[in-house]
Write a protein that holds these residues in place. Structure first.
Motif, PDB file in Angstrom:
ATOM      1  N   THR A 148     -16.289  -5.267   9.567  1.00 24.02           N
ATOM      2  CA  THR A 148     -16.328  -7.201   9.045  1.00 24.02           C
ATOM      3  C   THR A 148     -14.706  -6.807   8.557  1.00 24.02           C
ATOM      4  OG1 THR A 148     -16.817  -6.849   6.635  1.00 24.02           O
ATOM      5  CG2 THR A 148     -18.668  -7.295   8.793  1.00 24.02           C
ATOM      6  N   LEU A 149     -14.573  -8.478   8.205  1.00 25.12           N
ATOM      7  CA  LEU A 149     -13.310  -8.617   7.736  1.00 25.12           C
ATOM      8  C   LEU A 149     -12.508  -8.024   6.332  1.00 25.12           C
ATOM      9  CD1 LEU A 149     -10.530  -9.930   7.929  1.00 25.12           C
ATOM     10  CD2 LEU A 149     -11.203 -11.836   7.243  1.00 25.12           C
ATOM     11  N   GLY A 150     -14.247  -8.754   5.265  1.00 23.77           N
ATOM     12  CA  GLY A 150     -14.193  -6.948   4.504  1.00 23.77           C
ATOM     13  C   GLY A 150     -14.246  -5.948   4.521  1.00 23.77           C
ATOM     14  N   GLY A 151     -14.806  -5.597   5.376  1.00 24.45           N
ATOM     15  CA  GLY A 151     -14.500  -4.241   5.049  1.00 24.45           C
ATOM     16  C   GLY A 151     -13.343  -3.562   5.565  1.00 24.45           C
ATOM     17  N   PHE A 197      -9.144  -0.013   3.847  1.00 26.57           N
ATOM     18  CA  PHE A 197      -7.975  -0.365   3.598  1.00 26.57           C
ATOM     19  C   PHE A 197      -7.232   0.093   2.487  1.00 26.57           C
ATOM     20  CE2 PHE A 197      -6.373  -3.809   7.180  1.00 26.57           C
ATOM     21  CZ  PHE A 197      -6.670  -2.492   8.311  1.00 26.57           C
ATOM     22  N   THR A 198      -7.981  -0.795   0.884  1.00 21.50           N
ATOM     23  CA  THR A 198      -7.486  -0.556  -0.084  1.00 21.50           C
ATOM     24  C   THR A 198      -8.208   1.249  -0.338  1.00 21.50           C
ATOM     25  OG1 THR A 198      -7.795  -2.932  -0.911  1.00 21.50           O
ATOM     26  CG2 THR A 198      -8.154  -1.140  -2.671  1.00 21.50           C
ATOM     27  N   ALA A 199      -9.294   1.086   0.356  1.00 23.39           N
ATOM     28  CA  ALA A 199      -9.985   2.816  -0.924  1.00 23.39           C
ATOM     29  C   ALA A 199      -8.941   4.360   0.142  1.00 23.39           C
ATOM     30  CB  ALA A 199     -11.097   3.094   0.259  1.00 23.39           C
ATOM     31  N   CYS A 200      -7.822   3.648   1.317  1.00 20.59           N
ATOM     32  CA  CYS A 200      -6.795   4.325   1.872  1.00 20.59           C
ATOM     33  C   CYS A 200      -5.775   4.517   1.307  1.00 20.59           C
ATOM     34  CB  CYS A 200      -7.270   4.884   3.032  1.00 20.59           C
ATOM     35  SG  CYS A 200      -8.382   5.220   4.051  1.00 20.59           S
ATOM     36  N   GLY A 201      -5.437   3.920   0.356  1.00 17.33           N
ATOM     37  CA  GLY A 201      -3.786   3.674  -0.253  1.00 17.33           C
ATOM     38  C   GLY A 201      -3.138   2.668   0.176  1.00 17.33           C
ATOM     39  N   LEU A 202      -3.771   1.600   0.507  1.00 17.75           N
ATOM     40  CA  LEU A 202      -2.747   1.369   1.328  1.00 17.75           C
ATOM     41  C   LEU A 202      -2.882  -0.791   0.920  1.00 17.75           C
ATOM     42  CD1 LEU A 202      -3.046   1.983   4.755  1.00 17.75           C
ATOM     43  CD2 LEU A 202      -1.273   2.215   4.109  1.00 17.75           C
ATOM     44  N   ARG A 203      -1.811  -1.562   1.380  1.00 23.10           N
ATOM     45  CA  ARG A 203      -1.514  -2.906   0.313  1.00 23.10           C
ATOM     46  C   ARG A 203      -0.998  -3.858   1.481  1.00 23.10           C
ATOM     47  NH1 ARG A 203       2.469  -5.816  -2.143  1.00 23.10           N
ATOM     48  NH2 ARG A 203       3.617  -3.956  -2.200  1.00 23.10           N
ATOM     49  N   LEU A 204      -2.297  -4.706   1.664  1.00 26.43           N
ATOM     50  CA  LEU A 204      -2.502  -6.191   3.142  1.00 26.43           C
ATOM     51  C   LEU A 204      -0.871  -7.522   2.514  1.00 26.43           C
ATOM     52  CD1 LEU A 204      -3.465  -7.336   5.178  1.00 26.43           C
ATOM     53  CD2 LEU A 204      -4.630  -8.609   3.945  1.00 26.43           C
ATOM     54  N   ILE A 205       0.206  -7.583   2.961  1.00 21.15           N
ATOM     55  CA  ILE A 205       1.376  -7.764   2.966  1.00 21.15           C
ATOM     56  C   ILE A 205       1.022  -9.749   4.057  1.00 21.15           C
ATOM     57  CG2 ILE A 205       2.118  -5.753   1.815  1.00 21.15           C
ATOM     58  CD1 ILE A 205       4.598  -6.076   4.653  1.00 21.15           C
ATOM     59  N   ARG A 206       0.030  -8.857   5.290  1.00 19.29           N
ATOM     60  CA  ARG A 206       0.162 -10.573   6.150  1.00 19.29           C
ATOM     61  C   ARG A 206      -0.764 -10.143   6.930  1.00 19.29           C
ATOM     62  NH1 ARG A 206       4.339 -14.164   7.824  1.00 19.29           N
ATOM     63  NH2 ARG A 206       2.976 -15.181  10.431  1.00 19.29           N
ATOM     64  N   VAL A 226      -7.057  -9.727  15.614  1.00 22.62           N
ATOM     65  CA  VAL A 226      -6.849  -9.608  13.990  1.00 22.62           C
ATOM     66  C   VAL A 226      -5.648  -9.237  13.883  1.00 22.62           C
ATOM     67  CG1 VAL A 226      -8.572  -8.054  13.096  1.00 22.62           C
ATOM     68  CG2 VAL A 226      -7.469  -9.828  11.695  1.00 22.62           C
ATOM     69  N   LEU A 227      -4.361  -9.142  13.245  1.00 22.39           N
ATOM     70  CA  LEU A 227      -3.125  -8.426  13.063  1.00 22.39           C
ATOM     71  C   LEU A 227      -3.080  -7.616  11.612  1.00 22.39           C
ATOM     72  CD1 LEU A 227      -0.395  -8.318  15.935  1.00 22.39           C
ATOM     73  CD2 LEU A 227       0.048  -7.722  13.806  1.00 22.39           C
ATOM     74  N   PHE A 228      -2.618  -7.065  11.123  1.00 17.93           N
ATOM     75  CA  PHE A 228      -2.645  -5.983  10.219  1.00 17.93           C
ATOM     76  C   PHE A 228      -1.282  -5.910   9.387  1.00 17.93           C
ATOM     77  CE2 PHE A 228      -7.427  -5.969  10.369  1.00 17.93           C
ATOM     78  CZ  PHE A 228      -7.523  -6.857   9.744  1.00 17.93           C
ATOM     79  N   VAL A 229      -0.718  -6.152   8.568  1.00 15.77           N
ATOM     80  CA  VAL A 229       0.402  -6.040   7.936  1.00 15.77           C
ATOM     81  C   VAL A 229       0.274  -4.878   6.618  1.00 15.77           C
ATOM     82  CG1 VAL A 229       3.345  -6.070   7.650  1.00 15.77           C
ATOM     83  CG2 VAL A 229       2.175  -7.230   9.540  1.00 15.77           C
ATOM     84  N   LEU A 230       0.362  -3.824   6.822  1.00 11.62           N
ATOM     85  CA  LEU A 230       0.739  -3.493   5.402  1.00 11.62           C
ATOM     86  C   LEU A 230       1.219  -2.218   4.687  1.00 11.62           C
ATOM     87  CD1 LEU A 230      -2.907  -2.976   6.962  1.00 11.62           C
ATOM     88  CD2 LEU A 230      -3.108  -3.111   4.775  1.00 11.62           C
ATOM     89  N   VAL A 231       1.444  -2.055   3.473  1.00 10.80           N
ATOM     90  CA  VAL A 231       1.623  -1.241   3.029  1.00 10.80           C
ATOM     91  C   VAL A 231       2.139  -0.021   2.104  1.00 10.80           C
ATOM     92  CG1 VAL A 231       4.312  -2.372   3.545  1.00 10.80           C
ATOM     93  CG2 VAL A 231       2.713  -2.595   1.235  1.00 10.80           C
ATOM     94  N   PRO A 232       2.135   1.317   1.984  1.00 11.42           N
ATOM     95  CA  PRO A 232       1.176   1.827   0.817  1.00 11.42           C
ATOM     96  C   PRO A 232       1.258   1.266   0.026  1.00 11.42           C
ATOM     97  CG  PRO A 232       3.331   3.260   2.247  1.00 11.42           C
ATOM     98  CD  PRO A 232       3.296   1.705   2.523  1.00 11.42           C
ATOM     99  N   ALA A 233       0.681   1.259  -1.097  1.00 13.55           N
ATOM    100  CA  ALA A 233       0.382   0.752  -1.711  1.00 13.55           C
ATOM    101  C   ALA A 233       0.500   0.826  -3.434  1.00 13.55           C
ATOM    102  CB  ALA A 233      -1.778   0.729  -2.627  1.00 13.55           C
ATOM    103  N   HIS A 234       1.908   2.041  -3.682  1.00 13.15           N
ATOM    104  CA  HIS A 234       2.661   2.546  -4.281  1.00 13.15           C
ATOM    105  C   HIS A 234       4.337   1.717  -3.892  1.00 13.15           C
ATOM    106  CE1 HIS A 234       4.312   5.644  -1.555  1.00 13.15           C
ATOM    107  NE2 HIS A 234       2.962   5.555  -1.755  1.00 13.15           N
ATOM    108  N   SER A 235       4.030   1.501  -2.972  1.00  9.42           N
ATOM    109  CA  SER A 235       4.865   0.714  -2.741  1.00  9.42           C
ATOM    110  C   SER A 235       5.566  -0.485  -3.435  1.00  9.42           C
ATOM    111  CB  SER A 235       5.495   0.765  -1.597  1.00  9.42           C
ATOM    112  OG  SER A 235       4.414  -0.512  -0.738  1.00  9.42           O
ATOM    113  N   VAL A 236       7.282  -0.842  -3.778  1.00  9.79           N
ATOM    114  CA  VAL A 236       7.568  -1.922  -4.771  1.00  9.79           C
ATOM    115  C   VAL A 236       7.259  -2.993  -3.628  1.00  9.79           C
ATOM    116  CG1 VAL A 236       9.365  -2.986  -5.706  1.00  9.79           C
ATOM    117  CG2 VAL A 236       8.780  -0.999  -6.422  1.00  9.79           C
TER     118      VAL A 236
END
Length: 230
Positions: free
Chosen positions: A188-191, A196-205, A220-230
């Motif tokens: 699902t979208l929530g899934g 992504f969150t569990a894998c250390g990624l942060r959604l930006i778009r 659906v198209l996700f753009v993500l960065v590592p969660a630790h990035s500024v």
């Protein structure tokens, strides 16, 4: 990983190995309407919007995306677990192509980093995908970005319950010549966001490219960065 999950993960790879040739023909002949009208352009635009110098294309298949990006001045490393698809990609050129499984990628065997890692309709399993996504930060340069395009959960759910779980695959809309389809793990979208969150990624778009005729999301198209990035 349970024995059932392992069987399903292995069945994905076996199906793609068996269907590499008809898939190559389907892509080259532009048989898949949603790709022809919407999703191919959407992923190219999403990647190029990041102004990358080097891209790692995971699940590159026969290499169409690598060739398009290379023609726009981007260095591309394409990676796929299916040897026949990598051989086809190498024969066409337009990038460097490596035959590696997702487990090998997750173990660091590529030994390269990119400004963008792109997964275009190539995240089909469960644990294999989770392990790969957790390794993506190690494949990215500083300020690197992950671009994921996949089936839109609301469109792909069909008549089945809207919850994460394994589904039967289909080659509908791809033309003739295909054999047994690959199973795939529906999220699902929530899934997806939880994964992504569990894998250390942060959604930006998040984008939902629309089919020009139906007006409904083609993907659906996700753009993500590592969660630790500024």
């Amino acid at each position: 990983m349970t024995s059932e999950t392992l069987l399903l993960e292995n069945a994905i790879l076996a199906a793609w190995q068996q269907n590499a040739q008809p898939w190559t023909q389907a892509v080259r002949e532009q048989r898949i309407e949603s790709r022809r009208l919407v999703t191919d352009r959407a992923v190219v635009e999403a990647v190029m919007a990041c102004a990358p110098k080097r891209v790692i294309d995971i699940g590159c298949g026969e290499g169409w995306l690598a060739r398009v990006l290379t023609a726009q001045g981007v260095e591309v490393i394409g990676v796929d677990a299916v040897a026949d698809l990598i051989e086809t990609a190498r024969a066409q050129g337009g990038g460097r192509f490596e035959h590696l499984s997702y487990a090998q990628l997750a173990a660091g065997m590529l030994g390269e980093r990119g400004d963008v890692v792109v997964c275009n309709f190539s995240l089909l399993g469960k644990q294999s995908v989770e392990h790969l996504l957790a390794a993506v930060p190690g494949l990215l340069n500083h300020s690197g970005v992950l671009v994921v395009q996949t089936l839109h959960p609301m469109m792909a759910c069909g008549d089945q319950p809207y919850r994460d779980g394994w589904r039967e695959g289909s080659w509908a809309g791809c033309g003739e010549g295909f054999n047994t389809p690959a199973p795939w793990y529906f999220r699902t979208l929530g899934g997806w966001l939880d994964t992504f969150t569990a894998c250390g990624l942060r959604l930006i778009r998040i984008d939902e490219p629309l089919h020009p005729d139906s007006g409904r999301p083609a993907s659906v198209l996700f753009v993500l960065v590592p969660a630790h990035s500024v």
